[in-house]
Scaffold this motif. Structure first.
Motif, PDB file in Angstrom:
ATOM      1  N   ALA A 172      42.427  44.074  45.804  1.00 16.77           N
ATOM      2  CA  ALA A 172      41.582  42.878  45.687  1.00 16.77           C
ATOM      3  C   ALA A 172      41.180  42.640  44.236  1.00 16.77           C
ATOM      4  O   ALA A 172      41.200  41.507  43.760  1.00 16.77           O
ATOM      5  CB  ALA A 172      40.343  43.026  46.569  1.00 16.77           C
ATOM      6  N   ILE A 173      40.841  43.698  43.524  1.00 16.94           N
ATOM      7  CA  ILE A 173      40.469  43.548  42.113  1.00 16.94           C
ATOM      8  C   ILE A 173      41.659  43.033  41.312  1.00 16.94           C
ATOM      9  O   ILE A 173      41.525  42.114  40.500  1.00 16.94           O
ATOM     10  CB  ILE A 173      39.967  44.885  41.539  1.00 16.94           C
ATOM     11  N   ASN A 174      42.812  43.619  41.544  1.00  9.47           N
ATOM     12  CA  ASN A 174      44.004  43.231  40.787  1.00  9.47           C
ATOM     13  C   ASN A 174      44.447  41.802  41.059  1.00  9.47           C
ATOM     14  O   ASN A 174      45.038  41.163  40.194  1.00  9.47           O
ATOM     15  CB  ASN A 174      45.157  44.195  41.072  1.00  9.47           C
ATOM     16  N   THR A 175      44.177  41.291  42.236  1.00  6.52           N
ATOM     17  CA  THR A 175      44.608  39.928  42.558  1.00  6.52           C
ATOM     18  C   THR A 175      43.512  38.889  42.349  1.00  6.52           C
ATOM     19  O   THR A 175      43.807  37.693  42.313  1.00  6.52           O
ATOM     20  CB  THR A 175      45.117  39.835  44.009  1.00  6.52           C
ATOM     21  N   THR A 176      42.271  39.322  42.195  1.00  4.54           N
ATOM     22  CA  THR A 176      41.158  38.386  42.050  1.00  4.54           C
ATOM     23  C   THR A 176      40.757  38.165  40.599  1.00  4.54           C
ATOM     24  O   THR A 176      40.512  37.039  40.182  1.00  4.54           O
ATOM     25  CB  THR A 176      39.926  38.891  42.825  1.00  4.54           C
ATOM     26  N   ILE A 177      40.698  39.227  39.845  1.00 10.56           N
ATOM     27  CA  ILE A 177      40.235  39.155  38.467  1.00 10.56           C
ATOM     28  C   ILE A 177      41.445  39.018  37.545  1.00 10.56           C
ATOM     29  O   ILE A 177      42.245  39.938  37.445  1.00 10.56           O
ATOM     30  CB  ILE A 177      39.432  40.415  38.064  1.00 10.56           C
ATOM     31  N   LYS A 201      32.457  35.142  37.537  1.00  4.78           N
ATOM     32  CA  LYS A 201      32.222  34.532  38.849  1.00  4.78           C
ATOM     33  C   LYS A 201      33.149  35.164  39.886  1.00  4.78           C
ATOM     34  O   LYS A 201      32.731  35.447  41.016  1.00  4.78           O
ATOM     35  CB  LYS A 201      32.442  33.019  38.767  1.00  4.78           C
ATOM     36  N   GLN A 202      34.409  35.381  39.514  1.00  4.50           N
ATOM     37  CA  GLN A 202      35.378  35.997  40.424  1.00  4.50           C
ATOM     38  C   GLN A 202      34.912  37.399  40.810  1.00  4.50           C
ATOM     39  O   GLN A 202      35.000  37.792  41.970  1.00  4.50           O
ATOM     40  CB  GLN A 202      36.755  36.071  39.772  1.00  4.50           C
ATOM     41  N   CYS A 203      34.421  38.151  39.849  1.00  5.97           N
ATOM     42  CA  CYS A 203      33.947  39.508  40.096  1.00  5.97           C
ATOM     43  C   CYS A 203      32.728  39.484  41.025  1.00  5.97           C
ATOM     44  O   CYS A 203      32.615  40.297  41.942  1.00  5.97           O
ATOM     45  CB  CYS A 203      33.601  40.183  38.776  1.00  5.97           C
ATOM     46  N   GLU A 204      31.838  38.544  40.791  1.00  5.75           N
ATOM     47  CA  GLU A 204      30.644  38.409  41.629  1.00  5.75           C
ATOM     48  C   GLU A 204      31.017  38.082  43.076  1.00  5.75           C
ATOM     49  O   GLU A 204      30.460  38.657  44.017  1.00  5.75           O
ATOM     50  CB  GLU A 204      29.747  37.309  41.058  1.00  5.75           C
ATOM     51  N   GLU A 205      31.971  37.195  43.256  1.00  8.23           N
ATOM     52  CA  GLU A 205      32.425  36.826  44.600  1.00  8.23           C
ATOM     53  C   GLU A 205      33.087  38.020  45.303  1.00  8.23           C
ATOM     54  O   GLU A 205      32.864  38.262  46.493  1.00  8.23           O
ATOM     55  CB  GLU A 205      33.396  35.646  44.549  1.00  8.23           C
ATOM     56  N   LEU A 206      33.886  38.770  44.569  1.00  5.75           N
ATOM     57  CA  LEU A 206      34.533  39.948  45.129  1.00  5.75           C
ATOM     58  C   LEU A 206      33.474  40.979  45.549  1.00  5.75           C
ATOM     59  O   LEU A 206      33.569  41.565  46.618  1.00  5.75           O
ATOM     60  CB  LEU A 206      35.504  40.559  44.129  1.00  5.75           C
ATOM     61  N   TYR A 207      32.475  41.158  44.721  1.00  4.85           N
ATOM     62  CA  TYR A 207      31.384  42.078  45.037  1.00  4.85           C
ATOM     63  C   TYR A 207      30.691  41.681  46.341  1.00  4.85           C
ATOM     64  O   TYR A 207      30.438  42.524  47.209  1.00  4.85           O
ATOM     65  CB  TYR A 207      30.374  42.116  43.888  1.00  4.85           C
TER      66      TYR A 207
END
Length: 45
Positions: free
Chosen positions: A15-20, A34-40
Motif C-alpha cells: 500500500a505504501i509503495n503504490t500510494t506514496i 495527504k496521500q500518507c495521511e489517507e493511508l494512515y
C-alpha cells in the motif's frame, strides 16, 4: 499466526509503495503528505 502477521505487513508495504509517489514517479498535483495521511486512516480502520 505469524503467517497472518506477515501477510498484514506485506499488504502495508504494498500500500505504501503504490500510494506514496517517489520522486522518480511523482505526478504533478499529488500531495504526498495527504496521500500518507489517507493511508494512515485506512490502516487504522
Amino acid at each position: 499466526m505469524l503467517k497472518n502477521l506477515r501477510k498484514f505487513d506485506d499488504n502495508i508495504v504494498h500500500a505504501i509503495n503504490t500510494t506514496i509517489p517517489t520522486q522518480s514517479f511523482a505526478v504533478k498535483g499529488i500531495d504526498p503528505n495527504k496521500q500518507c495521511e489517507e493511508l494512515y486512516k485506512q490502516v487504522r480502520g
